[in-house]
Scaffold this motif. Structure first.
Motif, mmCIF file in Angstrom:
data_model
loop_
_atom_site.group_PDB
_atom_site.id
_atom_site.type_symbol
_atom_site.label_atom_id
_atom_site.label_comp_id
_atom_site.label_asym_id
_atom_site.label_seq_id
_atom_site.Cartn_x
_atom_site.Cartn_y
_atom_site.Cartn_z
ATOM 1 N N GLU A 1 3.271 1.596 1.258
ATOM 2 C CA GLU A 1 2.907 0.446 2.094
ATOM 3 C C GLU A 1 1.411 0.478 2.428
ATOM 4 O O GLU A 1 0.746 -0.564 2.411
ATOM 5 C CB GLU A 1 3.736 0.444 3.386
ATOM 6 C CG GLU A 1 5.206 0.114 3.167
ATOM 7 C CD GLU A 1 6.035 0.307 4.430
ATOM 8 O OE1 GLU A 1 6.964 -0.497 4.626
ATOM 9 O OE2 GLU A 1 5.751 1.256 5.200
ATOM 10 N N LYS A 2 0.907 1.675 2.715
ATOM 11 C CA LYS A 2 -0.529 1.798 2.995
ATOM 12 C C LYS A 2 -1.344 1.398 1.771
ATOM 13 O O LYS A 2 -2.353 0.703 1.883
ATOM 14 C CB LYS A 2 -0.864 3.229 3.411
ATOM 15 C CG LYS A 2 -0.357 3.603 4.791
ATOM 16 C CD LYS A 2 -0.689 5.057 5.104
ATOM 17 C CE LYS A 2 -0.102 5.473 6.441
ATOM 18 N NZ LYS A 2 -0.395 6.885 6.755
ATOM 19 N N ALA A 3 -0.896 1.849 0.608
ATOM 20 C CA ALA A 3 -1.603 1.510 -0.633
ATOM 21 C C ALA A 3 -1.547 0.010 -0.895
ATOM 22 O O ALA A 3 -2.544 -0.604 -1.289
ATOM 23 C CB ALA A 3 -1.007 2.278 -1.804
ATOM 24 N N ASN A 4 -0.378 -0.618 -0.646
ATOM 25 C CA ASN A 4 -0.241 -2.066 -0.840
ATOM 26 C C ASN A 4 -1.142 -2.834 0.121
ATOM 27 O O ASN A 4 -1.785 -3.818 -0.264
ATOM 28 C CB ASN A 4 1.213 -2.498 -0.663
ATOM 29 C CG ASN A 4 2.090 -2.054 -1.813
ATOM 30 O OD1 ASN A 4 1.601 -1.737 -2.898
ATOM 31 N ND2 ASN A 4 3.398 -2.017 -1.580
ATOM 32 N N LEU A 5 -1.189 -2.404 1.393
ATOM 33 C CA LEU A 5 -2.041 -3.063 2.371
ATOM 34 C C LEU A 5 -3.509 -2.891 2.009
ATOM 35 O O LEU A 5 -4.300 -3.843 2.075
ATOM 36 C CB LEU A 5 -1.761 -2.530 3.777
ATOM 37 C CG LEU A 5 -2.555 -3.177 4.912
ATOM 38 C CD1 LEU A 5 -2.337 -4.688 4.939
ATOM 39 C CD2 LEU A 5 -2.176 -2.559 6.244
ATOM 40 N N SER A 6 -3.880 -1.700 1.591
ATOM 41 C CA SER A 6 -5.257 -1.446 1.176
ATOM 42 C C SER A 6 -5.625 -2.328 -0.014
ATOM 43 O O SER A 6 -6.717 -2.901 -0.055
ATOM 44 C CB SER A 6 -5.443 0.025 0.799
ATOM 45 O OG SER A 6 -5.240 0.850 1.908
ATOM 46 N N LEU A 7 -4.727 -2.457 -0.962
ATOM 47 C CA LEU A 7 -4.968 -3.302 -2.128
ATOM 48 C C LEU A 7 -5.107 -4.765 -1.721
ATOM 49 O O LEU A 7 -5.979 -5.483 -2.224
ATOM 50 C CB LEU A 7 -3.839 -3.135 -3.145
ATOM 51 C CG LEU A 7 -3.987 -3.951 -4.434
ATOM 52 C CD1 LEU A 7 -5.244 -3.553 -5.190
ATOM 53 C CD2 LEU A 7 -2.758 -3.777 -5.308
ATOM 54 N N ALA A 8 -4.267 -5.215 -0.778
ATOM 55 C CA ALA A 8 -4.340 -6.603 -0.312
ATOM 56 C C ALA A 8 -5.680 -6.876 0.382
ATOM 57 O O ALA A 8 -6.302 -7.923 0.160
ATOM 58 C CB ALA A 8 -3.175 -6.906 0.628
ATOM 59 N N ILE A 9 -6.127 -5.932 1.201
ATOM 60 C CA ILE A 9 -7.420 -6.092 1.872
ATOM 61 C C ILE A 9 -8.540 -6.143 0.837
ATOM 62 O O ILE A 9 -9.426 -7.001 0.895
ATOM 63 C CB ILE A 9 -7.645 -4.950 2.892
ATOM 64 C CG1 ILE A 9 -6.676 -5.081 4.065
ATOM 65 C CG2 ILE A 9 -9.090 -4.938 3.379
ATOM 66 C CD1 ILE A 9 -6.672 -3.879 4.999
ATOM 67 N N GLN A 10 -8.492 -5.223 -0.118
ATOM 68 C CA GLN A 10 -9.513 -5.174 -1.165
ATOM 69 C C GLN A 10 -9.515 -6.471 -1.971
ATOM 70 O O GLN A 10 -10.577 -7.012 -2.268
ATOM 71 C CB GLN A 10 -9.266 -3.975 -2.089
ATOM 72 C CG GLN A 10 -10.291 -3.816 -3.192
ATOM 73 C CD GLN A 10 -11.640 -3.396 -2.670
ATOM 74 O OE1 GLN A 10 -11.734 -2.509 -1.840
ATOM 75 N NE2 GLN A 10 -12.690 -4.045 -3.137
ATOM 76 N N THR A 11 -8.340 -6.975 -2.304
ATOM 77 C CA THR A 11 -8.228 -8.208 -3.089
ATOM 78 C C THR A 11 -8.843 -9.388 -2.330
ATOM 79 O O THR A 11 -9.592 -10.183 -2.908
ATOM 80 C CB THR A 11 -6.747 -8.497 -3.427
ATOM 81 O OG1 THR A 11 -6.230 -7.379 -4.164
ATOM 82 C CG2 THR A 11 -6.596 -9.755 -4.247
ATOM 83 N N GLN A 12 -8.549 -9.484 -1.046
ATOM 84 C CA GLN A 12 -9.095 -10.585 -0.256
ATOM 85 C C GLN A 12 -10.616 -10.467 -0.125
ATOM 86 O O GLN A 12 -11.340 -11.467 -0.206
ATOM 87 C CB GLN A 12 -8.443 -10.641 1.134
ATOM 88 C CG GLN A 12 -7.016 -11.118 1.114
ATOM 89 C CD GLN A 12 -6.879 -12.495 0.456
ATOM 90 O OE1 GLN A 12 -7.615 -13.426 0.763
ATOM 91 N NE2 GLN A 12 -5.954 -12.602 -0.473
ATOM 92 N N ALA A 13 -11.105 -9.255 0.087
ATOM 93 C CA ALA A 13 -12.555 -9.058 0.176
ATOM 94 C C ALA A 13 -13.226 -9.423 -1.144
ATOM 95 O O ALA A 13 -14.290 -10.050 -1.162
ATOM 96 C CB ALA A 13 -12.865 -7.608 0.554
#
Length: 164
Positions: free
Chosen positions: A35-47
């Protein structure tokens, strides 16, 4: 860090990684690593999306600026339509940098060799201003900023400032 995330960081200036690094301490302890990895990926994708939008807007603004300059000043193609005069203007416009550069070089040579004697303070100031403008025009602002400390020392030496 994966190759793709490095590319994303390159284009986004690492904004996504900076956000993730800033907030990962606030992830709930109950979050799994996945879940942490998915959230980190989502933040990175949006940035990355925002950075890409910013780059597109910057490119569009630059294109609009160039288009406006062309409309206001015309282009070389417009000048070619004028017989003789158009070609002369294109030639003179292309000669501008070398003419200013070599003219300034000649003035400096005369100035530093002592050929220009009896210059008034205003004339010397004009020579400094011309040199600064030509240096910025020929080499860019960054080059001038890099050379500014040396120029400042030369001016102080010439004026006898700081030699006590």
């Amino acid at each position: 860090m994966s190759f793709l995330s490095k590319i994303g960081d390159f284009f986004s200036g690492g904004l996504g990684s900076a956000i993730v690094d800033g907030v990962k301490d606030y992830f709930p302890p109950s979050m799994s690593e996945q879940e942490k990895a998915n959230l980190s990926l989502a933040i990175q994708t949006q940035a990355d999306k925002k950075a890409l939008e910013g780059q597109k807007l910057t490119n569009e603004a630059q294109k609009e600026f160039n288009r406006r300059i062309e409309v206001l000043e015309g282009s070389a193609a417009d000048l070619k339509s004028l017989p003789i005069v158009g070609s002369l203007i294109i030639f003179l416009r292309g000669c501008q940098r070398p003419v200013w550069g070599f003219a300034t070089l000649y003035m400096d040579l005369c100035w530093f060799s002592g050929e220009y004697t009896g210059l008034t303070a205003q004339q010397e100031s004009a020579l400094w201003v011309i040199n600064i403008l030509v240096l910025i025009f020929l080499f860019g602002e960054r080059a001038f900023k890099n050379a500014a400390p040396i120029i400042e020392r030369l001016i102080k030496a010439k004026l006898g400032i700081g030699n006590k």
